[in-house]
Design a protein around this motif. Structure first.
Motif, short mmCIF file in Angstrom:
data_model
loop_
_atom_site.label_atom_id
_atom_site.label_comp_id
_atom_site.label_asym_id
_atom_site.label_seq_id
_atom_site.Cartn_x
_atom_site.Cartn_y
_atom_site.Cartn_z
N ASP A 106 25.05 33.76 0.40
CA ASP A 106 26.18 33.95 1.30
C ASP A 106 27.14 32.78 1.22
N CYS A 155 29.24 33.09 -1.72
CA CYS A 155 30.27 34.12 -1.66
C CYS A 155 31.57 33.58 -1.11
N ASN A 156 31.47 32.52 -0.39
CA ASN A 156 32.67 31.96 0.22
C ASN A 156 33.55 31.36 -0.86
N PHE A 193 35.88 29.46 -0.74
CA PHE A 193 36.26 28.07 -0.54
C PHE A 193 35.13 27.12 -0.86
N LYS A 201 41.69 33.22 -1.12
CA LYS A 201 41.63 31.75 -1.11
C LYS A 201 43.00 31.16 -1.42
N PHE A 233 45.26 31.58 1.66
CA PHE A 233 44.96 30.76 2.82
C PHE A 233 45.07 29.28 2.51
N THR A 234 44.94 28.94 1.25
CA THR A 234 45.11 27.55 0.91
C THR A 234 46.54 27.12 1.15
N ILE A 290 40.01 22.41 3.64
CA ILE A 290 39.12 23.37 3.00
C ILE A 290 37.94 23.69 3.89
N ARG A 291 37.48 22.68 4.60
CA ARG A 291 36.31 22.88 5.45
C ARG A 291 36.59 23.95 6.49
N LEU A 333 38.97 26.25 6.34
CA LEU A 333 39.18 27.54 5.69
C LEU A 333 37.83 28.16 5.35
N SER A 334 36.93 27.31 4.92
CA SER A 334 35.61 27.83 4.61
C SER A 334 34.96 28.41 5.85
N HIS A 335 35.13 27.71 6.95
CA HIS A 335 34.55 28.21 8.19
C HIS A 335 35.19 29.52 8.61
N TRP A 356 36.50 31.67 6.70
CA TRP A 356 36.00 32.73 5.84
C TRP A 356 34.64 33.20 6.32
N GLU A 357 33.81 32.24 6.63
CA GLU A 357 32.47 32.62 7.09
C GLU A 357 32.54 33.51 8.31
N CYS A 369 29.74 39.61 4.30
CA CYS A 369 29.34 38.61 3.31
C CYS A 369 29.37 39.15 1.89
N GLY A 411 32.03 38.52 -0.14
CA GLY A 411 32.95 37.74 -0.95
C GLY A 411 34.33 38.34 -1.05
#
Lengths: 167, 684
Positions: free
Chosen positions: A137, A140-141, A143, B275, B278-279, B285-286, B288-290, B292-293, B299, B301
């Motif tokens: 998972d 998959c991100n 970023f 990506k 949103f970039t 990035i942290r 953005l990663s969050h 995304w999660e 999940c 992708g």
């Protein structure tokens, strides 16, 4: 990736996940210096508080070596998911190290204190499976760049949950 | 409740009322005893006092809550007193609470905010009245057999109190606030004659953030309202659902964005595409990663349309300063968004109810009870409350209003919970408004107005997100140093210019003949070696032959030279040239020449005698000798010229070799000195 030196999470609980190796458990820190060529650096570490952090660091190193050895030994069926049970590395220390390697050569290492009632093999396997799923998972991100530290909260939470269960 | 005795603490009437009021705020509705305050709410209240954290800790320690482990009424009161003391710049100690203190202020608390902003007078009296009111109410929550009549009469008489109600309620949740507002407005509208009604300026800040969708209002009331949103900057963590609600305009925008990335609305946007997009928002990035999660629920992708909306919304919210939630808010869940797309407006309010769910309902219930009592007008309740309740229940409150307040309380409580429960299960509208379409229109208008703010802010945020795309390429191409402007120009002109510039310096370097001529050096060395060898070889026999041919050397040298010249051989020339040089300069080399000459002489002599063997030995040698000089003069002259040229070349070569030699010597010296430096170090 060369000379990568990552720093552990400040929290006491650590599961170490390395670069492929994940060492979960009672280790705390994780500082893994990558030397040229050997790219086993930790992506993630989580441990449960204990005094002898450095000890677990050594354990991890040695276990990684053993893992490597086993990988190279088994020439065939590299694609299969395997589990590596190392048993007692140091008779005095009384803990067990379990390993797991994915088909992308990501290694997960779990260090369990043997004073706990011995976890059954199945449980360990399920833990690894969960780890693997969470790891996918994370991958998959978009970023997340492979090779980065894993900073996913979801992953963190999952691991914490597992740690609690273990301990 | 006012009868609860506070051990060791003397409170004035105002204080007591105020404190009770505040204490009641911190109670949960599940707590019927009214004894223990909820820690979190207490903390929130204390923080609202805007005292520094250490002071608050001190207060907490002093009031004894830590010892007890909970905030009982007395602890709470003591704490409040201490807060008042701290705010009055008195030392935070138990002694100070015995002084005469003003009431503690909680500027960050919404209630006090509104009160202070004050549409109304902020006299302690009002506070007290409100406190009394609310405290009565709060206690009545637990004790449902409260003498409602007394309460209602009190409240009813004190019309001023009523206006504070929306403020009070607001703290518990917007839903309550809305309803209250509605009700009150209705009431005010109905009571136009009352002196205070005209002065109603309702706190419009109940709209938390721009994302609130208001419940439907009667059109008439709507005109009274002055919708302004002064409190958009309120801490969103208080009502976390609000900023996470997507308005229609935002939704459209997100849909359009999705279309530009992925024309097929039903398929997915891949991770890399998302990506990139949103970039551009320039979030770390942290985060953005969050995001995304949070938004990639399955999940996989990739983002579905609704996942994309959620993600975009989170980005926009984050850009606007809201902190990211740990889990995806319900209003951003893809399922919710899907549903809400099907039922655009209605589900908003419906889910507003549903999402606020239990906490709001329960808290609302308590506030609503007396609120409902306040209105003598049945219509009021009928019109306002039905936005949440079915028509049939309206009759009940009206009836109960006159009879049993307790029952009313229970009913409204129950009804509300029922409503909330139903809302959660059913999506279709719950509105059974008498005003029907009007209310819907109102709700739309209501939504549009606040949304207009939201859209601007969202648009701004989105514009922010859109603007960045262009800049990024800028940076890498510019030089980081100002002094590199010339270089910039150079680079712009092209590499050739640079190259030409660069090629200039090197020419300055090359006056290192050895480097340039290192390669030829070996050749020259070879040649020089060869020459040296030849010289050596020549030298040896010279000494031997010198004595013999010294007499004939002069005459015959010419012939020899000529003969030598005639023989095309580099060796000969090289030999002759050094010989010539030698002859002109250095005595030791002279013999070479002579050696050659004697050799050639010898040869020629041998040849000549052979040639002239037939003739008389004396006469013949003379004759050829006489002939030779005339022929050979020219030959000799050309030979001389050539030799001179060769001489020049060799002079130059010599010079260069000398220089190389010097440099090598220098290097050697340097290395030796280094060695010496290192030696003592290594030895020691």
């Amino acid at each position: 990736m060369d000379g990568f030196e990552s720093n552990g999470f400040t929290e006491d609980r650590c599961i170490k996940s390395g670069g492929d190796s994940v060492v979960e458990q009672i280790c705390s820190f994780r500082n893994h210096l990558v030397k040229g060529g050997l790219q086993n650096y930790p992506l993630y570490i989580k441990t449960v508080p204990t005094e002898n952090e450095l000890k677990f660091h050594y354990t991890v190193h040695t276990s990684l070596d053993v893992v490597e050895e086993k990988i190279s030994a088994v020439g065939k069926a590299l694609v299969d998911q395997r589990e590596l049970y190392l048993g007692l590395l140091y008779p005095t220390e009384d803990y067990k190290v379990y390993g797991y390697v994915t088909n992308t050569k990501v290694k997960f290492v779990i260090v369990v204190d043997s004073s706990n009632i011995a976890l059954r093999d199945n449980e360990i396997r399920s833990m690894f499976r969960k780890l693997h799923n969470s790891y996918t998972d994370v991958m998959c991100n978009p970023f997340y760049n492979p090779g980065d530290l894993i900073q996913s909260k979801v992953f963190d939470n999952m691991v914490s949950g597992m740690m609690v269960q273990v301990c | 409740m006012s009868g609860d005795c506070v051990v060791g603490l003397v409170l004035s009437e105002q204080e007591e009322k105020r404190f009770s009021d505040l204490f009641s705020l911190t109670l949960t509705d599940a707590d019927t005893t009214g004894r223990v305050a909820v820690g979190a709410k207490v903390g929130e209240l204390f923080r609202a006092s805007q005292l520094p954290a250490d002071t608050l800790h001190q207060i907490m320690n002093l009031c004894g809550a830590k010892q007890l482990g909970y905030f009982g009424r007395s602890q709470f009161y003591i704490a409040l007193k201490l807060i008042a003391a701290a705010q009055a710049s008195l030392p935070v100690q138990l002694e100070s609470i015995n002084c005469e203190l003003p009431l503690p202020q909680f500027p960050a608390l919404k209630i006090d905010n509104e009160i202070q902003k004050g549409n109304l007078s902020q006299s302690a009296e009002i506070h007290g009245q409100v406190g009394r009111t609310i405290s009565l109410v709060s206690s009545s929550r637990g004790i449902e057999t409260m003498a409602g009549k007394v309460v209602s009469v009190q409240i009813y008489e004190n019309s001023k109190c009523v206006h504070l109600l929306p403020d009070v309620i607001k703290k518990k949740g917007q839903l309550a606030g809305y309803v209250t507002e509605l009700v009150l407005k209705q009431w005010a509208f109905a009571h136009e004659g009352s002196p205070t009604a005209g002065s109603i300026v309702y706190p419009s800040g109940q709209t938390h953030g721009n994302y609130i969708s208001k419940p439907s209002l009667p059109h008439s009331i709507y005109t009274l309202k002055q919708p302004t949103d002064p409190e958009i900057q309120e801490d969103p963590s208080d009502d976390t659902d609000d900023p996470w609600r997507i308005t229609e305009e935002q939704r459209e925008y997100y849909f359009n964005q999705f279309k530009t990335l992925q024309p097929d609305m039903k398929s997915l946007i891949s991770g890399s595409v998302a990506k990139d997009l949103f970039t551009k928002s320039k979030l770390p990035i942290r985060e953005l990663s969050h995001i995304w999660e949070l938004s990639d629920v399955d999940c996989d992708g990739a983002l579905t349309l609704f996942e994309f909306c959620a993600a975009f919304h989170l980005v926009v919210a984050r850009k606007n300063g809201y902190s990211l939630p740990a889990t995806l808010p319900e209003t951003l869940m893809p399922e919710y968004l899907q549903r809400s797309e099907a039922f655009p407006q209605l589900t908003h309010e419906v889910v507003l109810l549903g999402s606020h769910g239990n906490s709001a309902v329960e808290s609302l219930a308590g506030q609503q009870q007396w609120m409902n009592w306040n209105h003598s007008e049945e219509n009021v309740i009928a019109e306002s409350v039905p936005t949440k309740l079915s028509a049939s229940t309206l009759q009940q409150p009206e009836r109960h209003f006159h009879n049993e307040k307790a029952d009313l309380i229970r009913n409204t409580n129950a009804r509300f919970k029922q409503v909330a429960a139903e809302c959660q299960t059913r999506e279709d509208t719950f509105f059974l408004p008498k005003a029907g379409c009007k209310e819907l229109d109102c709700s739309q208008k209501r939504k549009t107005r606040p949304r207009s703010y939201s859209s601007t802010s969202a648009e701004d945020a989105i514009k922010k997100a859109e603007v960045p795309p262009t800049p990024p390429p800028r940076l890498p191409k510019t030089h980081s140093r100002a002094s590199s402007l010339d270089l910039n120009k150079l680079f712009q002109q092209g590499n050739q210019a640079v190259k030409s510039g660069l090629t200039q310096p090197p020419p300055a370097v090359p006056p290192r003949p050895p480097t340039v001529k290192i390669t030829p050096f070996p050749n020259k060395a070879e040649t020089s070696n060869v020459i040296a060898e030849q010289l050596e070889k020549v030298q040896q026999p010279n000494f031997a032959d010198f004595s013999k041919f010294s007499e004939q050397a002069n005459k015959e040298s010419l012939t020899d030279l000529s003969s030598r010249v005639k023989r095309p051989s580099n060796l000969g020339e090289e030999n002759s040239s050094p010989t010539k040089d030698v002859k002109s300069r250095q005595p030791p080399i002279k013999p070479l020449r002579r050696k050659h000459q004697p050799e050639s002489q010898g040869d020629s002599q041998e040849q000549l005698p052979r040639l002239n063997s037939t003739s008389a030995p004396d006469a013949k040698p003379h004759q050829p000798l006489q002939r030779m000089p005339s022929k050979h003069k020219k030959a000799i002259q050309t030979a001389v010229r050539k030799n001179k040229e060769v001489h020049m070349i060799l002079v130059r070569l010599n010079g260069e070799l000398q220089q190389q030699f010097k440099e090598v010597r220098k290097e050697r010296i340097a290395l030796e000195s280094q060695l010496e430096q290192l030696r003592p170090v290594s030895q020691t």
